[in-house]
Design a protein around this motif. Structure first.
Motif, PDB file in Angstrom:
ATOM      1  N   ILE A 471      16.710 -22.137   5.574  1.00  8.80           N
ATOM      2  CA  ILE A 471      15.639 -22.953   6.174  1.00  8.80           C
ATOM      3  C   ILE A 471      16.241 -23.939   7.180  1.00  8.80           C
ATOM      4  N   ALA A 472      17.398 -24.520   6.809  1.00  4.81           N
ATOM      5  CA  ALA A 472      18.019 -25.513   7.708  1.00  4.81           C
ATOM      6  C   ALA A 472      18.841 -24.852   8.810  1.00  4.81           C
ATOM      7  N   GLN A 473      18.780 -23.518   8.876  1.00  4.08           N
ATOM      8  CA  GLN A 473      19.533 -22.776   9.906  1.00  4.08           C
ATOM      9  C   GLN A 473      21.030 -23.122   9.873  1.00  4.08           C
ATOM     10  N   ALA A 474      21.536 -23.259   8.638  1.00  8.59           N
ATOM     11  CA  ALA A 474      22.960 -23.610   8.522  1.00  8.59           C
ATOM     12  C   ALA A 474      23.780 -22.331   8.331  1.00  8.59           C
ATOM     13  N   ASP A 475      23.544 -21.334   9.199  1.00 10.00           N
ATOM     14  CA  ASP A 475      24.256 -20.067   9.041  1.00 10.00           C
ATOM     15  C   ASP A 475      25.757 -20.203   9.326  1.00 10.00           C
ATOM     16  N   PHE A 476      26.135 -21.310   9.984  1.00  8.33           N
ATOM     17  CA  PHE A 476      27.564 -21.526  10.274  1.00  8.33           C
ATOM     18  C   PHE A 476      28.385 -21.636   8.988  1.00  8.33           C
ATOM     19  N   VAL A 477      27.715 -21.948   7.871  1.00  5.41           N
ATOM     20  CA  VAL A 477      28.438 -22.121   6.602  1.00  5.41           C
ATOM     21  C   VAL A 477      29.175 -20.851   6.219  1.00  5.41           C
ATOM     22  N   ALA A 478      28.545 -19.691   6.486  1.00  5.62           N
ATOM     23  CA  ALA A 478      29.167 -18.405   6.128  1.00  5.62           C
ATOM     24  C   ALA A 478      30.502 -18.236   6.841  1.00  5.62           C
ATOM     25  N   ALA A 479      30.615 -18.844   8.031  1.00  4.37           N
ATOM     26  CA  ALA A 479      31.838 -18.674   8.829  1.00  4.37           C
ATOM     27  C   ALA A 479      32.930 -19.686   8.448  1.00  4.37           C
ATOM     28  N   LEU A 480      32.616 -20.611   7.568  1.00  4.12           N
ATOM     29  CA  LEU A 480      33.644 -21.584   7.134  1.00  4.12           C
ATOM     30  C   LEU A 480      34.687 -20.845   6.297  1.00  4.12           C
ATOM     31  N   PRO A 481      35.923 -21.354   6.211  1.00  3.54           N
ATOM     32  CA  PRO A 481      37.002 -20.602   5.558  1.00  3.54           C
ATOM     33  C   PRO A 481      36.652 -20.101   4.154  1.00  3.54           C
ATOM     34  N   HIS A 482      35.985 -20.924   3.348  1.00  5.07           N
ATOM     35  CA  HIS A 482      35.620 -20.459   2.004  1.00  5.07           C
ATOM     36  C   HIS A 482      34.107 -20.453   1.837  1.00  5.07           C
ATOM     37  N   GLY A 483      33.397 -20.198   2.913  1.00  6.32           N
ATOM     38  CA  GLY A 483      31.940 -20.164   2.845  1.00  6.32           C
ATOM     39  C   GLY A 483      31.396 -21.469   2.278  1.00  6.32           C
ATOM     40  N   ALA A 484      30.423 -21.325   1.340  1.00  7.51           N
ATOM     41  CA  ALA A 484      29.785 -22.528   0.783  1.00  7.51           C
ATOM     42  C   ALA A 484      30.726 -23.318  -0.125  1.00  7.51           C
ATOM     43  N   ASP A 485      31.867 -22.722  -0.448  1.00  9.57           N
ATOM     44  CA  ASP A 485      32.809 -23.454  -1.317  1.00  9.57           C
ATOM     45  C   ASP A 485      33.831 -24.241  -0.512  1.00  9.57           C
ATOM     46  N   THR A 486      33.693 -24.247   0.800  1.00  7.54           N
ATOM     47  CA  THR A 486      34.620 -25.019   1.632  1.00  7.54           C
ATOM     48  C   THR A 486      34.389 -26.509   1.394  1.00  7.54           C
ATOM     49  N   THR A 487      35.485 -27.202   1.167  1.00  9.26           N
ATOM     50  CA  THR A 487      35.348 -28.646   1.015  1.00  9.26           C
ATOM     51  C   THR A 487      35.218 -29.246   2.405  1.00  9.26           C
ATOM     52  N   ILE A 488      34.176 -30.029   2.576  1.00  9.66           N
ATOM     53  CA  ILE A 488      34.026 -30.650   3.888  1.00  9.66           C
ATOM     54  C   ILE A 488      34.645 -32.031   3.806  1.00  9.66           C
ATOM     55  N   GLY A 489      35.284 -32.433   4.893  1.00  4.28           N
ATOM     56  CA  GLY A 489      36.120 -33.637   4.868  1.00  4.28           C
ATOM     57  C   GLY A 489      35.333 -34.887   4.547  1.00  4.28           C
ATOM     58  N   GLU A 490      36.045 -36.012   4.545  1.00  9.31           N
ATOM     59  CA  GLU A 490      35.417 -37.274   4.216  1.00  9.31           C
ATOM     60  C   GLU A 490      34.188 -37.462   5.088  1.00  9.31           C
ATOM     61  N   GLU A 491      33.043 -37.626   4.418  1.00 15.42           N
ATOM     62  CA  GLU A 491      31.761 -37.739   5.099  1.00 15.42           C
ATOM     63  C   GLU A 491      31.512 -36.575   6.049  1.00 15.42           C
ATOM     64  N   GLY A 492      32.080 -35.421   5.762  1.00 18.44           N
ATOM     65  CA  GLY A 492      31.807 -34.240   6.564  1.00 18.44           C
ATOM     66  C   GLY A 492      32.290 -34.356   7.984  1.00 18.44           C
ATOM     67  N   LEU A 493      33.359 -35.128   8.197  1.00 21.15           N
ATOM     68  CA  LEU A 493      33.788 -35.374   9.578  1.00 21.15           C
ATOM     69  C   LEU A 493      34.321 -34.130  10.268  1.00 21.15           C
ATOM     70  N   SER A 494      34.715 -33.155   9.477  1.00 24.34           N
ATOM     71  CA  SER A 494      35.243 -31.970  10.131  1.00 24.34           C
ATOM     72  C   SER A 494      34.123 -31.078  10.662  1.00 24.34           C
ATOM     73  N   LEU A 495      32.882 -31.467  10.396  1.00 25.72           N
ATOM     74  CA  LEU A 495      31.754 -30.705  10.947  1.00 25.72           C
ATOM     75  C   LEU A 495      31.178 -31.454  12.148  1.00 25.72           C
ATOM     76  N   SER A 496      30.451 -30.704  12.966  1.00 24.18           N
ATOM     77  CA  SER A 496      29.822 -31.389  14.103  1.00 24.18           C
ATOM     78  C   SER A 496      28.602 -32.163  13.607  1.00 24.18           C
TER      79      SER A 496
END
Ligand SMILES: Nc1ncnc2c1ncn2[C@@H]1O[C@H](COP(=O)(O)OP(=O)(O)OP(=O)(O)O)[C@@H](O)[C@H]1O
Length: 608
Positions: A471-496
């Motif tokens: 729904i949120a069109q977050a399809d980019f998650v699949a492309a992250l190194p470990h998909g939905a299990d990827t740890t996103i950095g402090e406050e998600g700074l490694s994401l746009s």
């Protein structure tokens, strides 16, 4: 840090302030008292060595009977072994309780910080809270582990030791004690001065922690604006201030030490003089004289230690004050004693003559939200539109009691939200903000944050996660190194910014609330992605009540009706087309939103 809280505990005495940690200490009180007795036993053992010495000198040695020296030597050896064992026992006894007490105080502080309303966090700097939950608690642990035991133990030992000295020679003991009195005077005068400086140093440490935290947090802005040097200068200035205060502290401790070392020396010298006179006059045996000085030497460390133990105690008192300033903070947003529940959640959200003003706003300023009347029907999507600063974000914050209304009521399915537990309220109403805060955890954990009952790894958890991400069109998650299990950095700074917003939106959707409150959660998305997210949202919004702060005309298009916020009031509610036709202020707001949109698009064109 707010001024008013600094003075709350200032009037309390040191003992009363320190006694406030008793509820945390109580489970370990028995063990702490035992370790105090072990310590006293330890020094009594050391004090008994001179007694044996006196017996050897005045007995076997004076009588010329060396055979009896051996049993005495064995006693001295046994006393030495006993001393070693007692030291081990004392350390073992204090270590576990102090760490447990520190942990339970830290947990209480953290729980309180979680519980306190947003208004509290608006007023308090994060560095102050950080330094209290780390530095101050560490101080309290060290004081509990050995400070308090040594302080009480040493005072007892000094009293007992003086008693023993009296039994050997009351004249000498009197000289020794009278000569020591100035030390107590110095110690008490030191208390007041030191408490003030130590409080200042601990507050400055908190300010410094805030500066570090803010500059690490805002490193991008600082770099982008070339403000690194300015930030460094600011930091150096604060660090220099702290250094000055620490020096002042050190100077006052040094002054105390001077007296604490000098006075026992003078006492020693005077007693020695008196001792020699008494021994020469036959009023004291040689064994008695040597034993007196051996015992006085054992007492020397307890006497000297009183100085730093006092300074440590005053620092701990300051730390306790600082911790309790937070723990004592009244929690104005709390659960009702007899909460109601919503039996059949439908999602009807009503603002019933709501008034609101921020705690720190001056009396001369009118209420920011002034008699708000708005009804959002079940399943309806209501957009909230108004000029910047008109109070849209504030209005949405009232729905989950981030702030409480100052007049009127917000009702969900007919129930005043203050009558619900906060847990139930936040399960019924989910929010997504423009500033998407993500936690240092996997995407999965971030998205399922509002569904604690779901096992994130279960098939049901997986289904909710997939649906929310879609729904949120977050399809980019699949492309992250470990998909939905990827740890996103402090406050998600490694994401746009746009990616973070979509994860935050997925989090709100995954909570499956009756009411979804969205505060401009699509602002960082490009036009295409925004359109796709909106299409996804439409599916959710068909069955969920939604209140959406709209900063873009396209968000307004999502809504069934639009509410116009103007000068703290809802001045018009209706369909977008109706308001366009009849309301001049609405046309003005929409055209300014469109202008903003055009500027953004032009910017995107330039940067693309
Ligand atoms: N925590 C706070 N304490 C005191 N005043 C605040 C606080 N937060 C916001 N305000 C003030 O309240 C007013 C309304 O702010 P709010 O963020 O609700 O407006 P908004 O309509 O959402 O603005 P925007 O469209 O720019 O996001 C502003 O004047 C702001 O300065």
């Amino acid at each position: 840090m707010p001024e008013q809280t600094t003075s709350v505990a200032a009037g309390r005495g040191t003992v009363r302030t320190l006694a406030r940690i008793l509820p945390f200490v109580r489970p370990f009180l028995g063990r702490t008292i035992v370790s105090l007795f072990v310590y006293i036993a330890l020094v009594l053992v050391s004090l008994s060595v001179p007694v044996v010495l006196q017996w050897i000198i005045d007995g076997p040695l004076a009588a010329g009977d060396p055979a009896q020296v051996w049993p005495a030597a064995v006693v001295v050896l046994a006393l030495g072994v006993a001393e070693g064992l007692l030291i081990m026992l004392r350390r073992w006894l204090v270590l576990t309780p102090s760490t447990h007490i520190e942990a339970s105080m830290r947990n209480a502080l953290y729980a309180k910080l979680q519980d306190l309303p947003v208004a509290f966090h608006d007023r308090w700097q994060s560095g102050q809270l950080l330094s209290r939950s780390m530095g101050d608690l560490g101080l309290i642990r060290r004081w509990l582990a050995f400070g308090v035991i040594l302080l009480v133990g040493n005072v007892v030992i000094i009293v007992v030791g003086f008693g023993i000295l009296f039994t050997w020679s009351w004249q000498l003991a009197l000289v020794f004690i009278v000569a020591s009195i100035p030390m107590w005077v110095v110690g008490f005068r030191f208390e007041h001065r030191y408490s003030v400086v130590s409080r200042r140093a601990q507050d400055q440490q908190g300010d410094l922690a805030t500066t570090v935290e803010e500059s690490v947090h805002g490193i991008r802005v600082l770099k982008a604006f070339g403000r690194g040097t300015h930030s460094l200068e600011n930091f150096l200035h604060q660090a220099e201030e702290l250094r000055g205060t620490e020096l002042e502290k050190a100077r006052s401790i040094a002054g105390l030490w001077l007296w604490l070392l000098l006075i026992p020396d003078v006492a020693f010298a005077l007693s020695l003089l008196g001792g020699v006179v008494l021994a020469a006059g036959g009023q004291l045996t040689v064994g008695g004289l040597i034993a007196f000085f051996a015992a006085a030497a054992v007492l020397r460390w307890p006497i000297e230690s009183i100085g730093w133990l006092l300074s440590m105690t005053f620092e701990t008192r300051t730390a306790v004050e600082r911790i309790f300033e937070v723990l004592d903070e009244p929690d104005l947003i709390r659960d009702p004693e007899h909460p109601q529940t919503i039996a059949e959640p439908r999602g009807r959200l009503v603002f019933d003559r709501v008034h609101f003003r921020y705690q720190d706003s001056p009396d001369s300023v009118p209420d920011l939200l002034d008699d708000i009347v708005l009804e959002v029907e079940p399943g309806e999507t209501m957009a909230l539109v108004g000029l910047t600063g008109s109070g849209k974000t504030t209005l949405t914050a009232l729905t989950t009691r981030l702030y409480d209304v100052t007049g009127g009521a917000v009702r969900l399915d007919g129930v005043d939200i203050r009558e619900l537990t906060r847990e139930e309220l936040r399960a019924r109403i989910a929010m997504a903000f423009e500033e998407a805060t993500l936690f240092s955890a996997s995407v999965r954990e971030n998205v399922l944050l509002g569904r604690p009952e779901l096992d994130p790894g279960s098939p049901e958890g997986e289904a909710v996660l997939d649906e929310a991400l879609e729904i949120a069109q977050a399809d980019f998650v699949a492309a992250l190194p470990h998909g939905a299990d990827t740890t996103i950095g402090e406050e998600g700074l490694s994401l746009s910014g746009g990616q973070r917003q979509r994860i935050a939106l997925a989090r709100a959707v995954a909570a499956r609330p009756s009411v979804l409150v969205l505060d401009d959660p699509l602002s960082a998305l490009d036009v295409d992605t925004e359109a796709r997210v909106e299409a996804g949202l439409r599916r959710v919004l068909a069955s969920t009540t939604a209140l959406i702060v709209a900063h873009r005309p396209s968000t307004v298009q999502l809504a069934d009706r639009v509410a116009l916020l103007e000068h703290g009031r809802i001045t018009d509610v209706g369909r977008h087309s109706e308001l366009l036709a009849r309301n001049e202020h609405y046309r003005y707001v929409i055209s300014s939103l469109e202008e903003g949109r055009d500027t953004e698009t032009a910017d995107e064109g330039v940067t693309a």
